[in-house]
Every structure is written in C-alpha cells, then in structure tokens.
Design a protein around this motif. Sequence first.
Motif, PDB file in Angstrom:
ATOM      1  N   SER A   7       0.821  -1.214   0.000  1.00 16.31           N
ATOM      2  CA  SER A   7       0.000   0.000   0.000  1.00 16.31           C
ATOM      3  C   SER A   7       0.855   1.265   0.000  1.00 16.31           C
ATOM      4  N   ARG A   8       2.138   1.121   0.294  1.00 13.52           N
ATOM      5  CA  ARG A   8       3.061   2.258   0.353  1.00 13.52           C
ATOM      6  C   ARG A   8       3.852   2.455  -0.934  1.00 13.52           C
ATOM      7  N   GLY A   9       3.812   1.451  -1.840  1.00 11.78           N
ATOM      8  CA  GLY A   9       4.560   1.588  -3.083  1.00 11.78           C
ATOM      9  C   GLY A   9       4.999   0.248  -3.645  1.00 11.78           C
ATOM     10  N   THR A  10       6.075   0.273  -4.407  1.00 11.20           N
ATOM     11  CA  THR A  10       6.603  -0.910  -5.076  1.00 11.20           C
ATOM     12  C   THR A  10       7.391  -1.781  -4.109  1.00 11.20           C
ATOM     13  N   VAL A  11       7.182  -3.100  -4.201  1.00 12.41           N
ATOM     14  CA  VAL A  11       7.897  -4.041  -3.349  1.00 12.41           C
ATOM     15  C   VAL A  11       8.542  -5.106  -4.224  1.00 12.41           C
ATOM     16  N   ASP A  12       9.866  -5.235  -4.127  1.00 18.02           N
ATOM     17  CA  ASP A  12      10.598  -6.304  -4.786  1.00 18.02           C
ATOM     18  C   ASP A  12      10.991  -7.322  -3.733  1.00 18.02           C
ATOM     19  N   GLU A  13      11.282  -8.544  -4.178  1.00 21.61           N
ATOM     20  CA  GLU A  13      11.635  -9.606  -3.251  1.00 21.61           C
ATOM     21  C   GLU A  13      12.895 -10.327  -3.701  1.00 21.61           C
ATOM     22  N   ALA A  14      13.615 -10.879  -2.733  1.00 20.68           N
ATOM     23  CA  ALA A  14      14.751 -11.761  -2.992  1.00 20.68           C
ATOM     24  C   ALA A  14      14.703 -12.866  -1.938  1.00 20.68           C
ATOM     25  N   SER A  15      15.021 -14.085  -2.363  1.00 16.61           N
ATOM     26  CA  SER A  15      14.922 -15.224  -1.444  1.00 16.61           C
ATOM     27  C   SER A  15      16.237 -15.553  -0.742  1.00 16.61           C
ATOM     28  N   ASP A  16      17.300 -14.808  -1.056  1.00 14.60           N
ATOM     29  CA  ASP A  16      18.570 -15.002  -0.357  1.00 14.60           C
ATOM     30  C   ASP A  16      19.383 -13.713  -0.418  1.00 14.60           C
ATOM     31  N   ALA A  17      20.427 -13.668   0.407  1.00 11.12           N
ATOM     32  CA  ALA A  17      21.225 -12.438   0.524  1.00 11.12           C
ATOM     33  C   ALA A  17      21.952 -12.094  -0.769  1.00 11.12           C
ATOM     34  N   ILE A  18      22.451 -13.085  -1.479  1.00 14.84           N
ATOM     35  CA  ILE A  18      23.202 -12.819  -2.707  1.00 14.84           C
ATOM     36  C   ILE A  18      22.310 -12.170  -3.762  1.00 14.84           C
ATOM     37  N   SER A  19      21.116 -12.720  -3.991  1.00 15.46           N
ATOM     38  CA  SER A  19      20.226 -12.105  -4.983  1.00 15.46           C
ATOM     39  C   SER A  19      19.719 -10.748  -4.499  1.00 15.46           C
ATOM     40  N   GLY A  20      19.573 -10.589  -3.179  1.00 15.74           N
ATOM     41  CA  GLY A  20      19.208  -9.289  -2.632  1.00 15.74           C
ATOM     42  C   GLY A  20      20.288  -8.250  -2.894  1.00 15.74           C
ATOM     43  N   LEU A  21      21.548  -8.641  -2.701  1.00 14.28           N
ATOM     44  CA  LEU A  21      22.669  -7.737  -2.978  1.00 14.28           C
ATOM     45  C   LEU A  21      22.705  -7.353  -4.458  1.00 14.28           C
ATOM     46  N   GLU A  22      22.425  -8.316  -5.324  1.00 12.13           N
ATOM     47  CA  GLU A  22      22.396  -8.022  -6.760  1.00 12.13           C
ATOM     48  C   GLU A  22      21.320  -6.983  -7.079  1.00 12.13           C
TER      49      GLU A  22
END
Length: 78
Positions: free
Chosen positions: A22-37
């Motif tokens: 409700s606040r905006g766009t949300v992206d997801e990553a299932s692990d730290a490495i893909s989150g860092l990318e």
Amino acid sequence: MRSLVIDDEAVARLHLRLLLESRGTVDEASDAISGLERVRAAIAASAPYDLVCIDLSMPGTSGIEAIRSMLDQAGVPP
C-alpha cells in the motif's frame, strides 16, 4: 516508496509484501546474494531502495554480512 524484502522464508516475504504494497513498489529476494544483486542494480540505475527489510539469519551469507555489503555499495563509511 520503493522497498526490497530479502528473506529465505516465502511466508515472511509474503507478509511483508502485503504490509508494504500500500506504500509503493515491493521487490523480493529469497537469499542475501540475490538481494545484494538487486541493491547493486538499483544503485547503478540511480534508483536506490527507500527501505530494505532483511532476515538476519539466512543460510549462506547472513543478513549482517549483506547489510555491510549494501552500506559499502552505497558509499556509507563503516
């Protein structure tokens, strides 16, 4: 607001997504490495995330290590 949720648990990612959508766009990553990318790509595109929610206890790279890398990528001194 642009948010990134990094968690190895799908249910936790879903709950955070539902809270943040409700606040905006949300992206997801299932692990730290893909989150860092995702963080690196956002910084390179001059569109950094406003909020990053990260699980501190994940297999492989821990959330603490990932936060340190993100701060380094953003140019924040230790």
